[in-house]
Design a protein around this motif. Structure first.
Motif, PDB file in Angstrom:
ATOM      1  N   MET A   1      21.236  26.724  24.789  1.00 52.76           N
ATOM      2  CA  MET A   1      21.537  24.830  25.125  1.00 52.76           C
ATOM      3  C   MET A   1      20.084  23.791  24.831  1.00 52.76           C
ATOM      4  O   MET A   1      20.283  23.887  24.007  1.00 52.76           O
ATOM      5  CB  MET A   1      22.337  24.489  26.222  1.00 52.76           C
ATOM      6  N   LEU A   2      19.511  24.520  25.445  1.00 48.17           N
ATOM      7  CA  LEU A   2      17.935  24.242  25.200  1.00 48.17           C
ATOM      8  C   LEU A   2      17.493  23.862  24.072  1.00 48.17           C
ATOM      9  O   LEU A   2      17.205  23.004  23.330  1.00 48.17           O
ATOM     10  CB  LEU A   2      16.697  23.723  26.197  1.00 48.17           C
ATOM     11  N   VAL A   3      17.051  25.131  23.262  1.00 47.22           N
ATOM     12  CA  VAL A   3      16.887  25.211  22.008  1.00 47.22           C
ATOM     13  C   VAL A   3      18.019  24.315  21.001  1.00 47.22           C
ATOM     14  O   VAL A   3      17.404  23.559  20.092  1.00 47.22           O
ATOM     15  CB  VAL A   3      16.998  26.955  21.784  1.00 47.22           C
ATOM     16  N   ARG A   4      19.567  24.283  21.035  1.00 50.51           N
ATOM     17  CA  ARG A   4      19.459  23.794  20.037  1.00 50.51           C
ATOM     18  C   ARG A   4      19.608  22.632  20.740  1.00 50.51           C
ATOM     19  O   ARG A   4      19.830  21.216  19.249  1.00 50.51           O
ATOM     20  CB  ARG A   4      21.755  24.359  20.673  1.00 50.51           C
ATOM     21  N   PHE A   5      19.368  21.501  21.617  1.00 52.61           N
ATOM     22  CA  PHE A   5      19.606  20.212  21.810  1.00 52.61           C
ATOM     23  C   PHE A   5      17.629  19.939  21.028  1.00 52.61           C
ATOM     24  O   PHE A   5      17.615  18.953  20.212  1.00 52.61           O
ATOM     25  CB  PHE A   5      19.012  20.230  23.449  1.00 52.61           C
ATOM     26  N   PHE A   6      16.828  20.482  21.539  1.00 54.03           N
ATOM     27  CA  PHE A   6      15.106  20.691  20.991  1.00 54.03           C
ATOM     28  C   PHE A   6      15.933  20.654  19.341  1.00 54.03           C
ATOM     29  O   PHE A   6      14.956  19.762  18.615  1.00 54.03           O
ATOM     30  CB  PHE A   6      13.887  21.311  21.313  1.00 54.03           C
ATOM     31  N   ALA A   7      16.349  21.398  18.362  1.00 51.81           N
ATOM     32  CA  ALA A   7      17.141  22.121  17.301  1.00 51.81           C
ATOM     33  C   ALA A   7      17.478  20.914  17.075  1.00 51.81           C
ATOM     34  O   ALA A   7      17.212  20.096  15.677  1.00 51.81           O
ATOM     35  CB  ALA A   7      17.216  22.890  17.135  1.00 51.81           C
ATOM     36  N   ASP A   8      18.173  20.313  17.426  1.00 49.77           N
ATOM     37  CA  ASP A   8      19.406  19.206  16.981  1.00 49.77           C
ATOM     38  C   ASP A   8      18.481  17.896  16.794  1.00 49.77           C
ATOM     39  O   ASP A   8      18.620  16.615  16.526  1.00 49.77           O
ATOM     40  CB  ASP A   8      20.600  18.862  17.377  1.00 49.77           C
ATOM     41  N   LEU A   9      17.482  17.707  18.206  1.00 49.94           N
ATOM     42  CA  LEU A   9      16.512  16.475  17.857  1.00 49.94           C
ATOM     43  C   LEU A   9      16.267  16.132  15.865  1.00 49.94           C
ATOM     44  O   LEU A   9      15.346  16.926  15.303  1.00 49.94           O
ATOM     45  CB  LEU A   9      15.242  16.129  18.381  1.00 49.94           C
ATOM     46  N   SER A  10      16.168  14.352  16.030  1.00 48.14           N
ATOM     47  CA  SER A  10      14.763  14.401  14.638  1.00 48.14           C
ATOM     48  C   SER A  10      13.776  14.368  14.157  1.00 48.14           C
ATOM     49  O   SER A  10      13.312  14.535  15.350  1.00 48.14           O
ATOM     50  CB  SER A  10      15.242  13.190  14.428  1.00 48.14           C
ATOM     51  N   ASP A  11      13.219  14.870  13.420  1.00 47.82           N
ATOM     52  CA  ASP A  11      11.530  14.730  13.236  1.00 47.82           C
ATOM     53  C   ASP A  11      10.904  13.850  13.714  1.00 47.82           C
ATOM     54  O   ASP A  11      10.090  14.275  14.742  1.00 47.82           O
ATOM     55  CB  ASP A  11      11.659  14.702  11.836  1.00 47.82           C
ATOM     56  N   LEU A  12      11.838  12.654  14.021  1.00 47.61           N
ATOM     57  CA  LEU A  12      10.908  11.721  14.409  1.00 47.61           C
ATOM     58  C   LEU A  12      10.741  11.932  15.657  1.00 47.61           C
ATOM     59  O   LEU A  12       9.744  11.467  17.408  1.00 47.61           O
ATOM     60  CB  LEU A  12      11.391  10.022  14.341  1.00 47.61           C
ATOM     61  N   SER A  13      11.966  12.198  16.532  1.00 47.65           N
ATOM     62  CA  SER A  13      12.352  12.524  18.331  1.00 47.65           C
ATOM     63  C   SER A  13      11.313  13.600  18.741  1.00 47.65           C
ATOM     64  O   SER A  13      10.275  13.771  20.044  1.00 47.65           O
ATOM     65  CB  SER A  13      13.528  12.362  18.313  1.00 47.65           C
ATOM     66  N   LEU A  14      11.425  14.610  17.687  1.00 47.97           N
ATOM     67  CA  LEU A  14      10.624  15.523  18.120  1.00 47.97           C
ATOM     68  C   LEU A  14       8.893  15.446  17.893  1.00 47.97           C
ATOM     69  O   LEU A  14       8.070  16.253  19.306  1.00 47.97           O
ATOM     70  CB  LEU A  14      10.468  16.982  17.256  1.00 47.97           C
ATOM     71  N   TYR A  15       8.424  14.553  16.839  1.00 43.61           N
ATOM     72  CA  TYR A  15       6.575  14.861  16.954  1.00 43.61           C
ATOM     73  C   TYR A  15       6.677  13.917  18.484  1.00 43.61           C
ATOM     74  O   TYR A  15       5.604  13.758  18.912  1.00 43.61           O
ATOM     75  CB  TYR A  15       7.375  13.412  15.681  1.00 43.61           C
ATOM     76  N   ARG A  16       7.604  12.502  18.510  1.00 44.46           N
ATOM     77  CA  ARG A  16       7.265  11.730  19.862  1.00 44.46           C
ATOM     78  C   ARG A  16       7.091  12.267  21.082  1.00 44.46           C
ATOM     79  O   ARG A  16       6.623  12.094  21.901  1.00 44.46           O
ATOM     80  CB  ARG A  16       8.337  10.427  20.061  1.00 44.46           C
ATOM     81  N   ARG A  17       8.221  13.762  20.974  1.00 47.68           N
ATOM     82  CA  ARG A  17       8.175  14.239  22.264  1.00 47.68           C
ATOM     83  C   ARG A  17       6.426  15.263  22.531  1.00 47.68           C
ATOM     84  O   ARG A  17       6.066  14.982  23.301  1.00 47.68           O
ATOM     85  CB  ARG A  17       9.167  15.271  22.201  1.00 47.68           C
ATOM     86  N   PHE A  18       6.187  16.361  21.416  1.00 47.07           N
ATOM     87  CA  PHE A  18       5.192  16.831  21.384  1.00 47.07           C
ATOM     88  C   PHE A  18       4.675  16.700  20.342  1.00 47.07           C
ATOM     89  O   PHE A  18       3.539  17.497  20.341  1.00 47.07           O
ATOM     90  CB  PHE A  18       6.028  17.850  20.818  1.00 47.07           C
ATOM     91  N   HIS A  19       4.046  15.315  19.954  1.00 52.32           N
ATOM     92  CA  HIS A  19       2.645  15.039  19.058  1.00 52.32           C
ATOM     93  C   HIS A  19       2.712  15.857  17.929  1.00 52.32           C
ATOM     94  O   HIS A  19       0.964  16.083  17.889  1.00 52.32           O
ATOM     95  CB  HIS A  19       1.635  15.028  19.570  1.00 52.32           C
ATOM     96  N   GLY A  20       3.437  16.457  17.252  1.00 50.90           N
ATOM     97  CA  GLY A  20       3.615  17.541  16.245  1.00 50.90           C
ATOM     98  C   GLY A  20       5.125  17.767  15.952  1.00 50.90           C
ATOM     99  O   GLY A  20       6.283  17.051  16.578  1.00 50.90           O
ATOM    100  N   HIS A  21       5.102  19.020  15.805  1.00 51.20           N
ATOM    101  CA  HIS A  21       6.618  19.240  15.091  1.00 51.20           C
ATOM    102  C   HIS A  21       6.550  20.537  15.257  1.00 51.20           C
ATOM    103  O   HIS A  21       5.549  21.917  14.585  1.00 51.20           O
ATOM    104  CB  HIS A  21       6.557  19.203  13.427  1.00 51.20           C
ATOM    105  N   PRO A  22       6.805  20.986  16.070  1.00 50.50           N
ATOM    106  CA  PRO A  22       6.665  22.547  17.153  1.00 50.50           C
ATOM    107  C   PRO A  22       7.457  23.426  16.215  1.00 50.50           C
ATOM    108  O   PRO A  22       9.112  23.417  16.348  1.00 50.50           O
ATOM    109  CB  PRO A  22       6.893  22.417  18.711  1.00 50.50           C
ATOM    110  N   SER A  23       7.977  24.828  16.812  1.00 49.83           N
ATOM    111  CA  SER A  23       8.422  26.076  16.511  1.00 49.83           C
ATOM    112  C   SER A  23       9.116  26.042  17.479  1.00 49.83           C
ATOM    113  O   SER A  23       9.253  25.476  19.241  1.00 49.83           O
ATOM    114  CB  SER A  23       7.814  27.115  16.202  1.00 49.83           C
ATOM    115  N   VAL A  24      10.797  25.052  17.702  1.00 46.46           N
ATOM    116  CA  VAL A  24      11.462  25.329  18.218  1.00 46.46           C
ATOM    117  C   VAL A  24      12.579  26.943  18.461  1.00 46.46           C
ATOM    118  O   VAL A  24      13.591  27.178  18.131  1.00 46.46           O
ATOM    119  CB  VAL A  24      13.148  24.553  17.920  1.00 46.46           C
ATOM    120  N   ASP A  25      12.379  26.850  19.777  1.00 44.46           N
ATOM    121  CA  ASP A  25      12.637  28.658  19.684  1.00 44.46           C
ATOM    122  C   ASP A  25      12.517  29.061  21.413  1.00 44.46           C
ATOM    123  O   ASP A  25      12.436  27.714  22.358  1.00 44.46           O
ATOM    124  CB  ASP A  25      12.299  29.978  19.514  1.00 44.46           C
ATOM    125  N   ALA A  26      13.074  29.778  22.108  1.00 49.17           N
ATOM    126  CA  ALA A  26      12.790  30.415  23.296  1.00 49.17           C
ATOM    127  C   ALA A  26      11.804  30.193  24.068  1.00 49.17           C
ATOM    128  O   ALA A  26      11.553  29.556  25.929  1.00 49.17           O
ATOM    129  CB  ALA A  26      13.390  31.674  23.602  1.00 49.17           C
TER     130      ALA A  26
END
Length: 854
Positions: A1-26
């Motif tokens: 469920m957490l993997v799906r949550f991060f995978a569904d985030l927009s590129d902008l939201s992922l960038y804001r959270r991780f200061h980049g675009h990480p690989s969304v995995d376990a």
């Protein structure tokens, strides 16, 4: 469920959270699973979906090398951003981290992430920022300060009030279980909605889709094409969950469950109620009930109850935990001409409680007085905070029934013996400004006065009567409630003398004699209201040859008291005359003079409370919480319930700055003599047995003046003993602390010494104490008379006593494991106070899970 949550985030939201675009995995989400809280903590937010559940938010912290700090981070699903979810998670995460000894949060936020920066700045913490390389480092302490608590309360208020709107101002209502058969609960409730002329649309739901009261029916709520704001569920308990799910899937966010068969019937019902609440929470909805009478709201003319009659519209909001008592009060209100802005039967209060209703009524312009019938408290501390705030604007009246079984305790200390289960309720209401009525009758009487008349400016009352005996009864009742009957001003007496017969009584009460006419009342009443020494007038009338009840009632009903309350007891075989019932704003009508006097006394109490300063919970200096907690943990290391040894009790009390008499523990007679020489004669020798009542067991010897006296005392009492400096001067008082299982820490103060329980009259307040609470506690009742100086004794030093009870309040707040604490006696002299005996019992507290955070 957490993997799906991060995978569904927009590129902008992922960038804001991780200061980049990480690989969304376990691997990315693994650190958030199964947090152990000491080093890592994580909370997620989820919503119900057709497939089960969807994660929409994640908040986490990781402890840094500086052990007092932790880095914090958040992510919220794009379609749920801007709703305050991150702020709520921050509140919860900060509380968890603080329990682990973390003192501040640190966050690295990209400068363009303005929404996240706004979350930190608006949460209520004191935030500092530094900017470098396009990143803002945010640092803030996470201690729950008063300013932070104010921000949290404001968010609570906004959110709770918004969540209740569909109960009081629905545009559409569906009744599930609305049978076309007469006499069924659902059918009659739906017909009540129609009879009340509800301003919105109403839909009867039953298996056959049959019409009810001429309104088209539907076999299920999903078949209703329009949106539904409020769903009223009246089906058998076993079918409630399905009815609730269909309503929630339809988009309804306000459920009113009338059905019984839940927590009130046993274990199976408890499980069913928990499942219902979990379902409601998962959909972000609210629930009134189950097992309730229903809801009525004057603003939309909604009568979603199965009561046989609807209360007239008015300015009173009424919440009842009992359906039967709610019906009784509705009838009593109608008979007295009282109108309701809303009526809510909260039943099992699985979700919505009186706390939530206070949030709604605080801003509701139609509600000027709040009435509560309470059987139990879920979150009394929150109630106190809300009631104290609301009562400054609107009177709150309450009837609290019964003696809670959870409030019963073994009275192993003076403080616990004096703290009966109702003591906490009285303290709670007193501190919060809630008027506690002793009965339903008194509740209606006081509501009659407060909903129609201004608050009295003082306690001076004038009584106007045509029967001297009735006036005397009223005067006695007034004095019994703390009201006074002052002499009238000379001008008032002169004007009355010109108006009334020579035989009339011009003292207070004013006895106009049995010959008084309606005109006599019409002329005399304004004179009394104009008297500057009078704050309220009680008008009494017994039918006589010269006047009728209707005529006098009409005169009083057309009077205008201005800013002074007028109370009328116009006796008639037909009850309260119609003229008074029709003009309640002119005068509050009562059946008996004693009822009027009691109600006015309660109103005067409220007026006194309104004039009382708010007070503040001040920080107590010189407290070593860690040292106190270490003493408690050491005592609980081997057993979950224990009396502290004298040395432990002393260490605990000194950690909180409690003033104690000089003492030493001695294991032999010679050691006791050595201690006495060091302390200086005269001394006291007492048993050092943990938790012992020294006087009752003969374990104390006072005013010992030499070595031989000390040796003799030790031989009689038995080692080990305490040797203390003899303190002779000062009033003997008791100060104590007891943890109530529902209300939390109660601070006690009263007469002390060997007669503490015989004299009684200890006063209690619920912690935390404001400075005003502490001073009132010290100066209240019989203890207050001792403090002020009784029968020629010098007054005690009030500031030191106020400081003492404030320190006990802080100790009780900090250390829930301190179950009972007695300081008896506390000797209070003209320049200091000192505790000469202390008994402390510690008990490992049981954690109480709360279903909601507000």
């Amino acid at each position: 469920m957490l993997v799906r949550f991060f995978a569904d985030l927009s590129d902008l939201s992922l960038y804001r959270r991780f200061h980049g675009h990480p690989s969304v995995d376990a691997h990315l989400v693994a650190p958030n699973l199964d947090p152990e809280w000491a080093e890592r903590g994580a909370l997620l937010g989820a919503v119900a979906t057709d497939g089960g559940e969807r994660v929409v938010a994640l908040a986490s912290y990781m402890r840094l090398r500086e052990r007092e700090a932790a880095e914090v981070a958040f992510a919220v699903a794009d379609d749920y951003q801007g709703r305050g979810i991150a702020t709520r998670l921050l509140e919860q995460l900060a509380a968890r981290a603080a329990n682990q000894g973390i003192e501040r949060f640190v966050a690295e936020v990209i400068a363009v992430n303005r929404p996240m920066l706004r979350v930190f700045s608006e949460a209520g913490f004191t935030v500092s920022r530094t900017f470098a390389g396009g990143v803002v480092e945010v640092i803030f302490p996470i201690a729950a300060t008063a300013d932070y608590a104010t921000h949290v309360a404001a968010r609570d208020h906004t959110a709770v009030a918004a969540s209740l709107r569909s109960f009081f101002e629905p545009r559409s209502v569906a009744v599930l279980g609305a049978s076309p058969r007469r006499g069924t609960i659902g059918g009659e409730l739906f017909r009540n909605i129609l009879a009340g002329d509800f301003t919105g649309a109403s839909y009867p739901i039953n298996r056959g889709g049959d019409a009810v009261g001429g309104v088209r029916g539907y076999p299920s709520i999903e078949d209703v094409s329009d949106a539904v704001d409020l769903a009223v569920i009246c089906v058998p308990a076993i079918a409630v969950l399905d009815a609730a799910k269909s309503s929630l899937d339809k988009g309804v966010r306000a459920l009113l469950v009338i059905s019984a068969g839940f927590a009130e019937v046993g274990a199976e019902g408890v499980a069913r109620e928990r499942e219902l609440l979990a379902l409601v929470r998962a959909h972000g909805a609210r629930l009134i009930g189950p097992n309730c009478l229903g809801v009525a709201s004057a603003s939309t003319r909604l009568n979603a109850t199965f009561a046989s009659r609807q209360a007239p519209a008015g300015n009173i909001g009424f919440s009842s935990q009992s359906g039967a008592l709610g019906l009784a009060l509705l009838e009593a209100a109608e008979s007295r001409g009282l109108g309701l802005s809303a009526f809510v039967s909260i039943g099992n209060k699985s979700d919505i409680s009186s706390n939530d209703l206070l949030e709604w009524w605080e801003d509701d312009a139609a509600t000027e007085v709040v009435l509560l019938y309470v059987e139990s408290f879920g979150n009394p501390r929150k109630f106190a905070e809300l009631a104290r705030r609301v009562a400054r604007q609107k009177p709150i009246l309450a009837v609290k029934s019964g003696t809670s079984a959870t409030g019963a305790r073994a009275a192993s200390s003076h403080t616990a013996a004096l703290a009966g289960s109702e003591v906490a309720v009285d303290a709670l209401f007193r501190q919060a400004g809630v008027i506690r009525a002793a009965s339903l009758e008194e509740l209606v009487d006081v509501a009659t006065l407060l909903s129609t008349q201004p608050a009295p400016r003082g306690r001076g009352v004038a009584v106007l009567t045509n029967a001297g005996g009735l006036g005397i009864l009223c005067a006695d009742a007034c004095e019994a409630t703390g009201l006074t009957l002052p002499l009238l001003a000379e001008q008032t007496r002169s004007q009355l003398q010109d108006l009334l017969p020579a035989e009339a009584g011009l003292n207070n009460p004013v006895d106009m004699l049995g010959s008084a006419t309606a005109g006599s009342y019409e002329a005399a009443l304004p004179l009394l209201l104009a008297d500057p020494g009078i704050d309220a007038v009680i008008v009494l009338f017994v039918p006589a040859v010269s006047a009728t009840a209707d005529a006098v009632a009409a005169v009083v009903a057309h009077s205008r008291g201005g800013d002074k309350p007028v109370l009328a007891v116009v006796m008639s075989s037909e009850g309260i005359p119609e003229a008074l019932r029709a003009e309640p704003r002119a005068a509050a009508a009562f059946v008996y003079p004693e009822s009027a006097a009691r109600a006015l006394g309660r109103a005067a109490e409220r007026a006194d409370w309104l004039r009382r300063p708010l007070g503040s919970v001040n920080e107590v200096e010189g407290v070593d919480r860690a040292a106190g907690a270490a003493v408690v943990e050491q005592a609980l290391a081997e057993q979950d319930d224990a009396w502290l040894e004298p040395a432990q009790a002393r260490a605990l009390l000194l950690a909180y700055g409690i003033p104690l008499v000089g003492e030493a523990v001695a294991n032999s007679a010679e050691a006791a003599v050595e201690a006495a020489v060091v302390l200086g004669y005269p001394v006291v020798v007492k048993t050092a047995a943990a938790g012992a009542h020294k006087t009752e067991s003969g374990g104390i010897a006072l005013d010992l003046g030499d070595d031989d006296a000390v040796r003799a005392a030790v031989a009689k009492i038995g080692a080990p003993v305490l040797v203390q400096s003899m303190v002779a001067e000062g009033a003997e008082l008791l100060a104590g602390l007891v943890q109530d299982p529902v209300f939390g820490p109660l601070v006690a103060f009263g007469p002390g010494g060997v007669f503490a329980e015989l004299i009684g009259h200890a006063a209690f307040r619920i912690a935390p104490l404001t400075d005003i609470d502490a001073e009132e506690l010290v100066l209240a009742g019989k203890a207050g008379r001792l403090v002020r100086g009784f029968r020629g004794a010098p007054p005690a030093h009030v500031p030191s006593l106020v400081d003492l009870v404030s320190r006990l309040s802080r100790l009780g707040e900090d250390l829930a494991a301190v179950a009972e604490l007695d300081l008896n006696p506390v000797l209070a002299g003209p320049d200091r106070c000192v505790a000469v005996d202390a008994r402390v019992r510690v008990q490992r507290p049981h954690a109480r899970a709360r279903a909601k955070s507000w």
